[in-house]
Motif scaffolding. Structure first.
Motif, PDB file in Angstrom:
ATOM      1  N   GLY A 155      -5.163 -19.499   9.911  1.00  0.00           N
ATOM      2  CA  GLY A 155      -4.468 -18.445  10.530  1.00  0.00           C
ATOM      3  C   GLY A 155      -4.377 -17.841   9.931  1.00  0.00           C
ATOM      4  O   GLY A 155      -4.309 -16.560  10.806  1.00  0.00           O
ATOM      5  N   HIS A 156      -4.066 -17.745   8.865  1.00  0.00           N
ATOM      6  CA  HIS A 156      -3.193 -16.450   7.660  1.00  0.00           C
ATOM      7  C   HIS A 156      -4.327 -15.116   8.062  1.00  0.00           C
ATOM      8  O   HIS A 156      -4.719 -14.435   8.125  1.00  0.00           O
ATOM      9  CB  HIS A 156      -2.755 -16.657   7.120  1.00  0.00           C
ATOM     10  N   VAL A 157      -5.757 -15.875   7.593  1.00  0.00           N
ATOM     11  CA  VAL A 157      -7.050 -15.368   7.542  1.00  0.00           C
ATOM     12  C   VAL A 157      -6.988 -14.060   9.314  1.00  0.00           C
ATOM     13  O   VAL A 157      -7.347 -13.021   8.722  1.00  0.00           O
ATOM     14  CB  VAL A 157      -8.152 -15.836   6.602  1.00  0.00           C
ATOM     15  N   ILE A 158      -6.995 -14.945  10.014  1.00  0.00           N
ATOM     16  CA  ILE A 158      -7.410 -14.304  11.414  1.00  0.00           C
ATOM     17  C   ILE A 158      -6.089 -12.972  11.807  1.00  0.00           C
ATOM     18  O   ILE A 158      -6.462 -12.069  12.002  1.00  0.00           O
ATOM     19  CB  ILE A 158      -7.313 -15.558  12.852  1.00  0.00           C
ATOM     20  N   ILE A 159      -4.778 -13.504  10.812  1.00  0.00           N
ATOM     21  CA  ILE A 159      -3.738 -12.704  11.628  1.00  0.00           C
ATOM     22  C   ILE A 159      -4.345 -11.289  10.230  1.00  0.00           C
ATOM     23  O   ILE A 159      -4.038  -9.833  10.561  1.00  0.00           O
ATOM     24  CB  ILE A 159      -2.354 -13.032  11.051  1.00  0.00           C
ATOM     25  N   ALA A 160      -4.359 -11.758   9.163  1.00  0.00           N
ATOM     26  CA  ALA A 160      -4.994 -10.340   8.168  1.00  0.00           C
ATOM     27  C   ALA A 160      -6.269  -9.976   8.357  1.00  0.00           C
ATOM     28  O   ALA A 160      -6.007  -8.428   8.745  1.00  0.00           O
ATOM     29  CB  ALA A 160      -5.842 -10.711   7.002  1.00  0.00           C
ATOM     30  N   GLY A 161      -7.037 -10.265   9.115  1.00  0.00           N
ATOM     31  CA  GLY A 161      -8.308  -9.453  10.263  1.00  0.00           C
ATOM     32  C   GLY A 161      -7.384  -9.011  10.863  1.00  0.00           C
ATOM     33  O   GLY A 161      -7.881  -7.929  11.002  1.00  0.00           O
ATOM     34  N   LEU A 162      -7.204  -9.159  12.460  1.00  0.00           N
ATOM     35  CA  LEU A 162      -6.179  -8.365  13.000  1.00  0.00           C
ATOM     36  C   LEU A 162      -5.474  -7.518  12.458  1.00  0.00           C
ATOM     37  O   LEU A 162      -5.685  -5.472  13.494  1.00  0.00           O
ATOM     38  CB  LEU A 162      -4.977  -9.223  14.046  1.00  0.00           C
ATOM     39  N   LEU A 163      -4.648  -7.298  11.493  1.00  0.00           N
ATOM     40  CA  LEU A 163      -4.351  -6.253  11.079  1.00  0.00           C
ATOM     41  C   LEU A 163      -5.241  -5.198  10.450  1.00  0.00           C
ATOM     42  O   LEU A 163      -4.841  -4.004  10.610  1.00  0.00           O
ATOM     43  CB  LEU A 163      -3.514  -6.585   9.777  1.00  0.00           C
ATOM     44  N   VAL A 164      -6.528  -5.635   9.676  1.00  0.00           N
ATOM     45  CA  VAL A 164      -7.023  -4.095   9.290  1.00  0.00           C
ATOM     46  C   VAL A 164      -7.570  -3.255  11.185  1.00  0.00           C
ATOM     47  O   VAL A 164      -7.402  -2.785  10.814  1.00  0.00           O
ATOM     48  CB  VAL A 164      -8.323  -5.165   9.194  1.00  0.00           C
ATOM     49  N   ILE A 165      -8.018  -5.018  12.032  1.00  0.00           N
ATOM     50  CA  ILE A 165      -8.711  -3.527  13.156  1.00  0.00           C
ATOM     51  C   ILE A 165      -7.664  -3.002  13.335  1.00  0.00           C
ATOM     52  O   ILE A 165      -7.521  -1.754  14.001  1.00  0.00           O
ATOM     53  CB  ILE A 165      -9.128  -5.238  13.707  1.00  0.00           C
ATOM     54  N   VAL A 166      -5.872  -3.342  14.031  1.00  0.00           N
ATOM     55  CA  VAL A 166      -4.955  -2.707  14.049  1.00  0.00           C
ATOM     56  C   VAL A 166      -5.120  -1.004  13.566  1.00  0.00           C
ATOM     57  O   VAL A 166      -5.178  -0.446  14.062  1.00  0.00           O
ATOM     58  CB  VAL A 166      -3.737  -3.176  14.379  1.00  0.00           C
ATOM     59  N   VAL A 247       4.835  -1.970   5.738  1.00  0.00           N
ATOM     60  CA  VAL A 247       5.369  -0.585   5.554  1.00  0.00           C
ATOM     61  C   VAL A 247       4.115  -0.224   6.521  1.00  0.00           C
ATOM     62  O   VAL A 247       3.165   0.704   7.289  1.00  0.00           O
ATOM     63  CB  VAL A 247       4.532  -0.696   3.772  1.00  0.00           C
ATOM     64  N   SER A 248       2.836  -1.133   6.251  1.00  0.00           N
ATOM     65  CA  SER A 248       0.993  -0.515   6.932  1.00  0.00           C
ATOM     66  C   SER A 248       1.370  -0.970   8.510  1.00  0.00           C
ATOM     67  O   SER A 248       0.727   0.194   8.752  1.00  0.00           O
ATOM     68  CB  SER A 248      -0.033  -1.993   7.311  1.00  0.00           C
ATOM     69  N   LEU A 249       2.474  -1.431   9.223  1.00  0.00           N
ATOM     70  CA  LEU A 249       2.520  -1.077  10.558  1.00  0.00           C
ATOM     71  C   LEU A 249       3.194  -0.497  10.954  1.00  0.00           C
ATOM     72  O   LEU A 249       2.626   0.809  11.676  1.00  0.00           O
ATOM     73  CB  LEU A 249       3.769  -2.765  11.254  1.00  0.00           C
ATOM     74  N   ILE A 250       3.999   0.479   9.925  1.00  0.00           N
ATOM     75  CA  ILE A 250       4.790   1.438   9.830  1.00  0.00           C
ATOM     76  C   ILE A 250       3.786   2.455  10.139  1.00  0.00           C
ATOM     77  O   ILE A 250       3.907   3.636  10.986  1.00  0.00           O
ATOM     78  CB  ILE A 250       6.311   1.635   9.301  1.00  0.00           C
ATOM     79  N   GLY A 251       3.480   1.929   8.779  1.00  0.00           N
ATOM     80  CA  GLY A 251       2.502   3.674   8.941  1.00  0.00           C
ATOM     81  C   GLY A 251       1.564   3.682   9.644  1.00  0.00           C
ATOM     82  O   GLY A 251       1.527   4.679  10.227  1.00  0.00           O
ATOM     83  N   ALA A 252       1.090   2.902  10.439  1.00  0.00           N
ATOM     84  CA  ALA A 252      -0.348   2.500  11.928  1.00  0.00           C
ATOM     85  C   ALA A 252       0.781   3.912  12.781  1.00  0.00           C
ATOM     86  O   ALA A 252      -0.538   4.618  13.407  1.00  0.00           O
ATOM     87  CB  ALA A 252      -0.453   1.274  11.871  1.00  0.00           C
ATOM     88  N   ALA A 253       1.964   2.684  12.873  1.00  0.00           N
ATOM     89  CA  ALA A 253       2.939   3.269  13.925  1.00  0.00           C
ATOM     90  C   ALA A 253       1.862   5.230  13.787  1.00  0.00           C
ATOM     91  O   ALA A 253       2.421   5.966  15.435  1.00  0.00           O
ATOM     92  CB  ALA A 253       3.916   3.197  14.163  1.00  0.00           C
ATOM     93  N   ALA A 254       2.794   5.795  12.632  1.00  0.00           N
ATOM     94  CA  ALA A 254       3.599   7.325  12.760  1.00  0.00           C
ATOM     95  C   ALA A 254       1.744   7.714  12.828  1.00  0.00           C
ATOM     96  O   ALA A 254       2.082   8.643  13.302  1.00  0.00           O
ATOM     97  CB  ALA A 254       3.519   6.800  11.107  1.00  0.00           C
TER      98      ALA A 254
END
Lengths: 271, 343
Positions: A155-166, A247-254
């Motif tokens: 489950g967490h690996v999939i979330i990690a994968g999605l994070l990288v894709i996003v 931080v990653s998600l905020i950076g991505a949004a920025a």
């Protein structure tokens, strides 16, 4: 002439603005076009299939012993690192292909259609998430074959994968911007590599930060790529959501907030 | 029949499909379009005639919101191209000089994607694509990749794509350039059928004959300016319905011969840039008999005499006082070939 009979001006509901819903619909249609193109020319996918396999093998066996004592201990460090590096490198191709695509006559038609101006760009970028998905899956599979057993669970690996894709999708806006302003496809490749190489290598993706000189540690620690790599490691290896994820998600949004508007504007100005 | 009625009413109200005032576009030092005015009445075919590089494509691109004018204004059915571009895009279809369709996809896929972008549902889009492909005799090639399409097929698909939204105004940028004579005639038929359904068509062309065959009104454009405007008949009257070409045996006689030509035909003549050849418009071919008699009486010996349909070259020579630049000399040759093929 049934299909080509015209609808007079008076019979048309006219609107000078495109709603958000319509923009999304237009973007998805453009993404569908991107997928059709990939299906027609599957050789486009060579890089995203070969690169994860090759890089994962190479880096793990070259650095494994030196950095972590043996390959087995290095896997939890290198797999998240190589994942981020590979997938983000893949997003350069998005900019290059966009440049090539835009030179074709069909973009003139897109411009003359009453569709959201962002759609041809957003669609192309969206279609490319298929590439990032392939690269992500292959990297994890290679890791598994080499003995990587992430403690975070599937489950967490999939979330990690999605994070990288996003995150790669958001970073692809930067390369899309280069794609729109550059004159040729090869110059897009050139500029993008210069930006990306320092970012991916001056990070914690491959080696522990504490082995670096102090001034370099300073950069590596503020490098957004480092935060993304750490977030992926936390997710996959420990199953934890941490500050680095935020931080990653905020950076991505920025990145999207800055680059999407300027890319669309540059695209509009191009004739 | 309904279509015919709507066309008549459109004309009665004097609706303008295109109103352009003083359009200017500069690329570096080159004033590609230098103050173009155009008025196109709804329900008509309007031809913009001019050689390569005259500013035809640039003008169309500005009217179609693809290019921002540096100065001037343009309205499409009363909507400003700069202030209401999105509305204008809902009213137009654009078929470019180079087919604006996706090379890597099939004909059906192209039309489905454009239909979906224009707001049609999944099944609607499929139906629309099939309908248009049949209309333009492309059904058999529907699934083939476009790379294998001929020039004519590509143009037809391009036009089909412009018609998905059934736009009241269609821009056709050189719709027949590069097509063989047979395909060209098919394209002409298609354009004529389009206007019967009530559409307004603005087309550009390098061929006088094409403008003559299709357009209700013609604007002649040269170096970014409209140098003449009117119906095909008006335009031809200024050039003559045919053109006389005459070469004297003795080059010294050319001035006297020219005076006689102008006196008998009551027109302005021109001496061609290559020299030694007089060109003059002719409204009435019968006059050539009078001319020959007059020349015989003066004792001028002729080396060559011919009566031809006016070419773009002569239209230009007459209207602008200078010949068409070299690259279009070829284009008018092509026109002649087409004419021969059609006879």
């Amino acid at each position: 002439m049934k299909s080509t009979s015209i609808k007079q001006v008076a019979d048309r509901p006219l609107n000078n603005y495109v709603s958000l819903g319509q923009s999304a619909r237009h973007s998805f249609t453009m993404a569908y076009r991107g997928l059709l193109k990939i299906r027609r020319t599957p050789e486009q996918l060579f890089d995203v299939t070969l690169q994860p396999i090759l890089f994962t093998l190479m880096f793990t066996y070259i650095f494994g012993g030196a950095i972590s004592g043996n390959v087995q201990n290095y896997l939890p460090v290198i797999i998240p690192g190589i994942l981020v590096q590979t997938v983000i490198t893949t997003s350069i191709v998005t900019g290059v292909q966009l440049r090539e695509d835009m030179d074709k006559g069909v973009f003139d038609r897109f411009k003359s259609l009453p569709i959201a101006r962002i759609a041809p760009l957003a669609g192309a970028l969206l279609a490319d998430t298929i590439r990032y998905t392939i690269a992500t899956v292959l990297t994890f599979v290679m890791g598994y074959i080499m003995g990587y057993r992430p403690d975070g669970g599937l489950g967490h690996v999939i979330i990690a994968g999605l994070l990288v894709i996003v995150c790669s999708w958001t970073i692809s806006w930067i390369f899309a911007f280069f794609g729109v302003i550059a004159r040729t496809a090869s110059s897009v490749q050139g500029i993008s590599m210069i930006v990306l190489f320092p970012l991916t290598f001056l990070s914690n993706a491959f080696v522990p930060v504490k082995t670096m000189p102090g001034w370099l540690q300073w950069f590596v620690n503020i490098n957004p790529i480092s935060h993304l790599v750490t977030a992926v490691r936390n997710l996959a290896n420990n199953g934890t959501f941490g500050w680095d994820l935020a931080v990653s998600l905020i950076g991505a949004a920025a990145i999207v907030a800055v680059f999407a508007p300027i890319t669309v504007r540059a695209y509009m100005r191009r004739t | 029949m309904k279509h015919v009625q709507s066309r008549v009413t459109a004309q009665d109200y004097g609706d303008w499909a295109v109103e352009a005032r003083g359009l200017v576009k500069t690329f570096g030092d080159n004033r590609a379009v230098d103050g173009v005015n155009l008025d196109v009445r709804a329900g008509t075919i309007y031809g913009v005639l001019g050689p390569n590089g005259a500013g035809k494509t640039t003008t169309i691109r500005m009217l179609a919101t693809l290019l921002r004018p540096d100065a001037g204004s343009a309205k499409i059915f009363g909507h400003d191209v700069m202030k209401e571009p999105q509305i204008v895009r809902q009213l137009i279809g654009v078929t470019g000089q180079y087919a604006s369709v996706d090379e890597s996809l099939s004909a059906t896929e192209n039309l489905v994607i454009f239909s979906r972008l224009l707001g049609l549902g999944r099944t609607e889009a499929r139906h629309k694509a099939a309908e248009l492909l049949e209309e333009f005799s492309l059904t058999e090639a529907a699934k083939r990749p476009l790379k294998k399409f001929s020039g004519g097929m590509r143009r037809r698909l391009d036009l089909a794509a412009s018609l998905i939204a059934q736009p009241p105004l269609i821009f056709l940028d050189e719709p027949t350039t590069g097509l063989d004579p047979r395909t060209r005639n098919q394209m002409w038929d298609t354009i004529r059928r389009l206007v019967k359904t009530g559409s307004t068509v603005l087309l550009t062309t390098q061929y006088l004959q094409e403008a003559d065959e299709l357009a209700d009104r013609i604007a002649v454009i040269d170096r970014g300016r409209v140098v003449a405007e009117g119906t095909a008949d008006e335009l031809k009257a200024s050039v003559g319905s045919s053109s006389l070409q005459l070469r004297t045996h003795n080059p010294q006689d050319i001035e006297i011969a020219r005076q006689i030509v102008e006196k008998v035909l009551k027109v302005q003549s021109a001496v061609s840039p290559e020299g030694g050849k007089i060109t003059a418009p002719m409204a009435d071919v019968d006059r050539v008999t009078d001319l020959l008699i007059a020349l015989r009486e003066t004792g001028i010996r002729l080396a060559e005499l011919s009566v031809q349909k006016p070419t773009l070259d002569e239209v230009f020579l007459t209207i602008t006082g200078h010949g068409v630049k070299e690259n279009t000399a070829k284009a008018s040759d092509e026109t002649n070939e087409v004419r021969e093929a059609r006879v």
